[in-house]
Scaffold this motif. Structure first.
Motif, PDB file in Angstrom:
ATOM      1  N   SER A 177      32.491  53.437 101.805  1.00 37.41           N
ATOM      2  CA  SER A 177      31.983  53.861 100.674  1.00 37.41           C
ATOM      3  C   SER A 177      30.319  53.795 100.495  1.00 37.41           C
ATOM      4  N   LEU A 178      29.891  54.812  99.532  1.00 36.69           N
ATOM      5  CA  LEU A 178      28.457  54.745  99.619  1.00 36.69           C
ATOM      6  C   LEU A 178      27.535  53.445  99.533  1.00 36.69           C
ATOM      7  N   THR A 179      26.554  53.175  99.892  1.00 34.22           N
ATOM      8  CA  THR A 179      25.592  52.335  99.532  1.00 34.22           C
ATOM      9  C   THR A 179      24.915  52.821  98.544  1.00 34.22           C
ATOM     10  N   ASP A 180      23.896  52.155  97.981  1.00 34.30           N
ATOM     11  CA  ASP A 180      23.110  52.641  96.772  1.00 34.30           C
ATOM     12  C   ASP A 180      22.198  53.821  97.618  1.00 34.30           C
ATOM     13  N   ARG A 181      21.638  53.693  98.779  1.00 35.08           N
ATOM     14  CA  ARG A 181      20.815  54.557  99.537  1.00 35.08           C
ATOM     15  C   ARG A 181      21.789  55.875  99.489  1.00 35.08           C
ATOM     16  N   GLY A 182      22.981  55.799 100.102  1.00 33.03           N
ATOM     17  CA  GLY A 182      24.085  56.882 100.121  1.00 33.03           C
ATOM     18  C   GLY A 182      24.107  57.630  98.880  1.00 33.03           C
ATOM     19  N   ARG A 183      24.156  57.046  97.665  1.00 29.99           N
ATOM     20  CA  ARG A 183      24.474  57.319  96.322  1.00 29.99           C
ATOM     21  C   ARG A 183      23.041  58.257  95.965  1.00 29.99           C
ATOM     22  N   ALA A 184      22.033  57.591  96.561  1.00 29.50           N
ATOM     23  CA  ALA A 184      20.695  58.300  96.133  1.00 29.50           C
ATOM     24  C   ALA A 184      20.836  59.521  97.051  1.00 29.50           C
ATOM     25  N   LEU A 185      21.003  59.629  97.943  1.00 30.43           N
ATOM     26  CA  LEU A 185      21.118  60.928  98.814  1.00 30.43           C
ATOM     27  C   LEU A 185      22.035  61.972  98.130  1.00 30.43           C
ATOM     28  N   SER A 186      23.181  61.714  97.904  1.00 27.19           N
ATOM     29  CA  SER A 186      24.310  62.554  97.273  1.00 27.19           C
ATOM     30  C   SER A 186      23.585  63.159  95.925  1.00 27.19           C
ATOM     31  N   GLU A 187      22.950  62.271  95.255  1.00 24.45           N
ATOM     32  CA  GLU A 187      22.492  62.744  94.044  1.00 24.45           C
ATOM     33  C   GLU A 187      21.170  63.698  94.438  1.00 24.45           C
ATOM     34  N   ASP A 188      20.374  63.600  95.102  1.00 25.22           N
ATOM     35  CA  ASP A 188      19.185  64.364  95.694  1.00 25.22           C
ATOM     36  C   ASP A 188      19.890  65.761  95.994  1.00 25.22           C
ATOM     37  N   VAL A 189      20.964  65.573  96.967  1.00 26.34           N
ATOM     38  CA  VAL A 189      21.397  66.994  97.551  1.00 26.34           C
ATOM     39  C   VAL A 189      22.233  67.640  96.369  1.00 26.34           C
ATOM     40  N   ARG A 190      22.754  67.011  95.387  1.00 29.48           N
ATOM     41  CA  ARG A 190      23.596  67.570  94.312  1.00 29.48           C
ATOM     42  C   ARG A 190      22.380  68.454  93.607  1.00 29.48           C
ATOM     43  N   ARG A 191      21.446  67.784  93.152  1.00 24.58           N
ATOM     44  CA  ARG A 191      20.001  68.253  92.524  1.00 24.58           C
ATOM     45  C   ARG A 191      19.483  69.412  93.186  1.00 24.58           C
ATOM     46  N   ALA A 192      19.289  69.285  94.521  1.00 24.46           N
ATOM     47  CA  ALA A 192      18.824  70.488  95.295  1.00 24.46           C
ATOM     48  C   ALA A 192      19.741  71.640  95.453  1.00 24.46           C
ATOM     49  N   ARG A 193      20.836  71.572  95.492  1.00 23.40           N
ATOM     50  CA  ARG A 193      21.821  72.601  95.544  1.00 23.40           C
ATOM     51  C   ARG A 193      22.019  73.218  94.195  1.00 23.40           C
ATOM     52  N   GLY A 194      21.765  72.634  93.195  1.00 25.70           N
ATOM     53  CA  GLY A 194      21.753  73.068  91.750  1.00 25.70           C
ATOM     54  C   GLY A 194      20.514  74.048  91.423  1.00 25.70           C
ATOM     55  N   VAL A 195      19.491  73.638  92.030  1.00 24.68           N
ATOM     56  CA  VAL A 195      18.174  74.458  91.915  1.00 24.68           C
ATOM     57  C   VAL A 195      18.131  75.783  92.874  1.00 24.68           C
ATOM     58  N   GLU A 196      19.012  75.316  94.091  1.00 25.07           N
ATOM     59  CA  GLU A 196      18.969  76.470  95.129  1.00 25.07           C
ATOM     60  C   GLU A 196      20.003  77.456  94.341  1.00 25.07           C
ATOM     61  N   SER A 197      21.103  77.156  93.767  1.00 24.75           N
ATOM     62  CA  SER A 197      21.929  78.122  93.108  1.00 24.75           C
ATOM     63  C   SER A 197      21.455  78.946  92.181  1.00 24.75           C
ATOM     64  N   VAL A 225      26.501  54.139 104.130  1.00 24.08           N
ATOM     65  CA  VAL A 225      27.845  53.784 103.894  1.00 24.08           C
ATOM     66  C   VAL A 225      27.880  52.206 104.247  1.00 24.08           C
ATOM     67  N   ALA A 226      29.153  51.821 103.823  1.00 22.24           N
ATOM     68  CA  ALA A 226      29.614  50.445 104.151  1.00 22.24           C
ATOM     69  C   ALA A 226      30.892  50.603 104.538  1.00 22.24           C
ATOM     70  N   ARG A 227      31.342  49.735 105.314  1.00 24.42           N
ATOM     71  CA  ARG A 227      33.008  49.615 105.508  1.00 24.42           C
ATOM     72  C   ARG A 227      33.127  48.062 105.092  1.00 24.42           C
ATOM     73  N   ASP A 228      34.310  48.165 104.357  1.00 25.00           N
ATOM     74  CA  ASP A 228      34.813  47.046 103.592  1.00 25.00           C
ATOM     75  C   ASP A 228      36.350  46.939 103.681  1.00 25.00           C
ATOM     76  N   PRO A 229      36.969  45.720 104.001  1.00 27.37           N
ATOM     77  CA  PRO A 229      38.375  45.746 103.999  1.00 27.37           C
ATOM     78  C   PRO A 229      39.090  46.611 102.907  1.00 27.37           C
ATOM     79  N   ASP A 230      40.240  47.414 103.147  1.00 27.69           N
ATOM     80  CA  ASP A 230      41.039  47.673 101.855  1.00 27.69           C
ATOM     81  C   ASP A 230      41.916  46.837 101.389  1.00 27.69           C
ATOM     82  N   PRO A 231      41.748  46.437 100.339  1.00 31.72           N
ATOM     83  CA  PRO A 231      42.136  45.565  99.404  1.00 31.72           C
ATOM     84  C   PRO A 231      43.879  45.776  99.360  1.00 31.72           C
ATOM     85  N   ALA A 232      44.321  47.088  99.568  1.00 35.42           N
ATOM     86  CA  ALA A 232      45.693  47.310  99.545  1.00 35.42           C
ATOM     87  C   ALA A 232      46.408  47.240 101.048  1.00 35.42           C
ATOM     88  N   ASP A 233      45.590  47.034 102.163  1.00 41.85           N
ATOM     89  CA  ASP A 233      45.947  46.858 103.411  1.00 41.85           C
ATOM     90  C   ASP A 233      45.084  46.292 104.169  1.00 41.85           C
TER      91      ASP A 233
END
Length: 116
Positions: A71-91, A56-64
């Motif tokens: 937010s997720l980095t590219d590596r975080g998005r990859a992990l999220s997708e890997d976990v989603r796929r693995a859960r689908g297979v397990e389900s 993840v990365a921390r960035d200034p909130d444009p509203a405040d």
């Protein structure tokens, strides 16, 4: 668990990543804490650990400008997708022993339980 073992993350960190995934533009740590039902200090610790791992990365909130968004980095998005796929297979593996009728019954019951 095997899906995120190579990322060296805990189940609570994976839960946080799942919440962050639901917020395209990022999420404030206070909102993350609320959605995870943990203390704000605990959310900060989770975010610190995820940031240290490059997930993840921390960035200034444009509203405040006093606040930050997580937010997720590219590596975080990859992990999220890997976990989603693995859960689908397990389900699929878990529910494959149910008949079509049993699956329909389960879906109906779960939908009823989810109603407010």
């Amino acid at each position: 668990m095997a899906a995120f073992a190579s990322y060296d993350v805990t189940p609570s960190q994976v839960r946080a990543i799942r919440v962050i995934t639901q917020h395209d533009g990022g999420v404030r740590a206070s909102e993350l804490a609320q959605q995870l039902r943990i203390a704000p200090r605990s959310a900060t610790e989770v975010v610190d650990a995820l940031e240290e791992k490059g997930l993840v990365a921390r960035d200034p909130d444009p509203a405040d400008r006093r606040a930050t968004l997580v937010s997720l980095t590219d590596r975080g998005r990859a992990l999220s997708e890997d976990v989603r796929r693995a859960r689908g297979v397990e389900s699929e593996r878990m529910f494959e022993r149910l008949t079509r009728t049993e699956r329909a019954d389960l879906a109906r019951i779960l939908a009823k339980l989810a109603e407010d």
